[in-house]
Enzyme design. Sequence first.
Site, PDB file in Angstrom:
ATOM      1  N   LYS A  80       5.030 -56.021  92.781  1.00 18.92           N
ATOM      2  CA  LYS A  80       4.689 -57.226  92.020  1.00 18.92           C
ATOM      3  C   LYS A  80       5.968 -57.814  91.440  1.00 18.92           C
ATOM      4  O   LYS A  80       6.856 -57.089  90.993  1.00 18.92           O
ATOM      5  CB  LYS A  80       3.712 -56.850  90.905  1.00 18.92           C
ATOM      6  CG  LYS A  80       3.228 -58.029  90.062  1.00 18.92           C
ATOM      7  CD  LYS A  80       2.204 -57.557  89.044  1.00 18.92           C
ATOM      8  CE  LYS A  80       1.709 -58.697  88.155  1.00 18.92           C
ATOM      9  NZ  LYS A  80       0.687 -58.249  87.189  1.00 18.92           N
ATOM     10  N   SER A 163      -3.562 -60.716  87.013  1.00 15.55           N
ATOM     11  CA  SER A 163      -2.387 -61.408  87.491  1.00 15.55           C
ATOM     12  C   SER A 163      -1.794 -60.800  88.763  1.00 15.55           C
ATOM     13  O   SER A 163      -0.949 -61.407  89.409  1.00 15.55           O
ATOM     14  CB  SER A 163      -1.315 -61.384  86.394  1.00 15.55           C
ATOM     15  OG  SER A 163      -0.914 -60.059  86.104  1.00 15.55           O
ATOM     16  N   SER A 187      -5.319 -56.604  84.762  1.00 16.40           N
ATOM     17  CA  SER A 187      -4.651 -57.280  85.878  1.00 16.40           C
ATOM     18  C   SER A 187      -4.394 -56.416  87.093  1.00 16.40           C
ATOM     19  O   SER A 187      -3.872 -56.908  88.094  1.00 16.40           O
ATOM     20  CB  SER A 187      -3.331 -57.891  85.402  1.00 16.40           C
ATOM     21  OG  SER A 187      -3.581 -58.986  84.552  1.00 16.40           O
TER      22      SER A 187
END
Length: 496
Positions: A80, A163, A187
């Site tokens: 990420k 996210s 998330s």
Amino acid sequence: MTQPALHDMGVAQLAAALRAKEVSAVEAAQHFLARAQAQQALGAFVAIDENATLAQARAQDALLAAGNAPALAGVPIAHKDIFVTRDFPTTAASKMLAGYRSPFDATVVAKLADAGCVTLGKLNCDEFAMGGANENSAIAPVGFDAPQPVRNPWDTARVPGGSSGGSAAAVAARLAPAVTGTDTGGSIRQPASFCGITGIKPTYGRASRYGMIAFASSLDQAGPMARSAEDCALLLSHMCGPDPLRDSTSLDRPAEDFSRSLHQRLDGLRIGIPAEFFGDGLHADVRAAVDAALKEYEKLGARLVPITLPRTALAVPVYYILAPAEASSNLSRFDGVRYGHRAAQYTDLLDMYKKTRAEGFGDEVKRRIMIGTYVLSEGYYDAYYLQAQKIRRLIADDFQAAFAQCDLIAGPVAPTVAPQIGAQTDPVANYLADIYTLPASLAGLPGLSLPCGQGAAGLPVGLQLIGNYFDEARLLGAAHQFQCATDWHQRRPEGI
């Protein structure tokens, strides 16, 4: 027996194939890079560097040839874009950090590299990890000239969640066998649910936050996302461990083997079912899938225990006071002075601050900074921030009272399946959708999402399992036993 395609192998199977020299690390990396190239339309990757990836792969091939390779030598993963990396740019999906390159790797990145993992690239996310749909990214994905929302591989008109939406989409589309994500208020778990994969947020402090760009420091936690609980256990075993010199919130607990309980039977396991997780806001299709999963757990020997978490409804207002307050403080470092974006024209220092932040931050980030600044301001600090901290403690106490009656807690991850891109226009409604994931985050507890069925339009539904502090191995074991008895984690989007 025919060998499955590389992208159909999980972490454990791929690591075994690499060690047996059935495939090289370079071949595996090239295979997944080609898949990422072919599926650019999903918008999952924001940075790919084939030369950097293949250099890492060649180094692992050399270790494999010498017979002294680490446990996950040659296994491709992706990170990420919240984790800083030396070999790839790190932007946190924000204009504020466009083009930034870190001089060091985040601890989680370094630990996985030490385990032999090869980095394919960086994955799209909501800006500074603020969002639940991955529609807030300000960075153009690979293959695009402008920012785009990440698309859910199950239905490209829908969001993958956020996210960590790029992370979830990459695993669901078989662009990587496993990835890293971060979870502040859900998330990892929510996008795992929306994309039909498995993801776990460990106990707060288990994994170092060093090099993980901060959103809310008392909540942020790194975790793995993969197709199965077994693969998550392998990754998590290498991600965790103390980091006292670089992260003061890192817990002084040694790394451990989270795979140790995978094959433990569930006879007598007490699974708490909170009444508050099954109220009016839960859509019928999601409830049906969760109820069916709970019945499967009963078949496996578990016992369902009714429990109550009475302050569940307070989790949303508490979180959306505390997290923005911490974000307001953390993001003050982005001022155009030391690194990142700086406004091209300004009259003085204060004007530079204002214009830099106005240009560099997106709407959702600005909204949370404003909320956070307000609740920390004189006259409101006691009324909002301190009160929220007190209620946070009471929410944690509710969980401890519940764990006196049960071993794990189960419920839905989200009230709905993945919504359409652009459908979430009301910020408050978006915040309310986090009702099931926020309580565990506020309490610092480990939480896991695993695929448990399908809801409306055939879209995935995730089951959330919450454990007591440091109970990750039992969580993963319970998930693994469910996955041995069902095939929801093996199902894939059409055309993938």
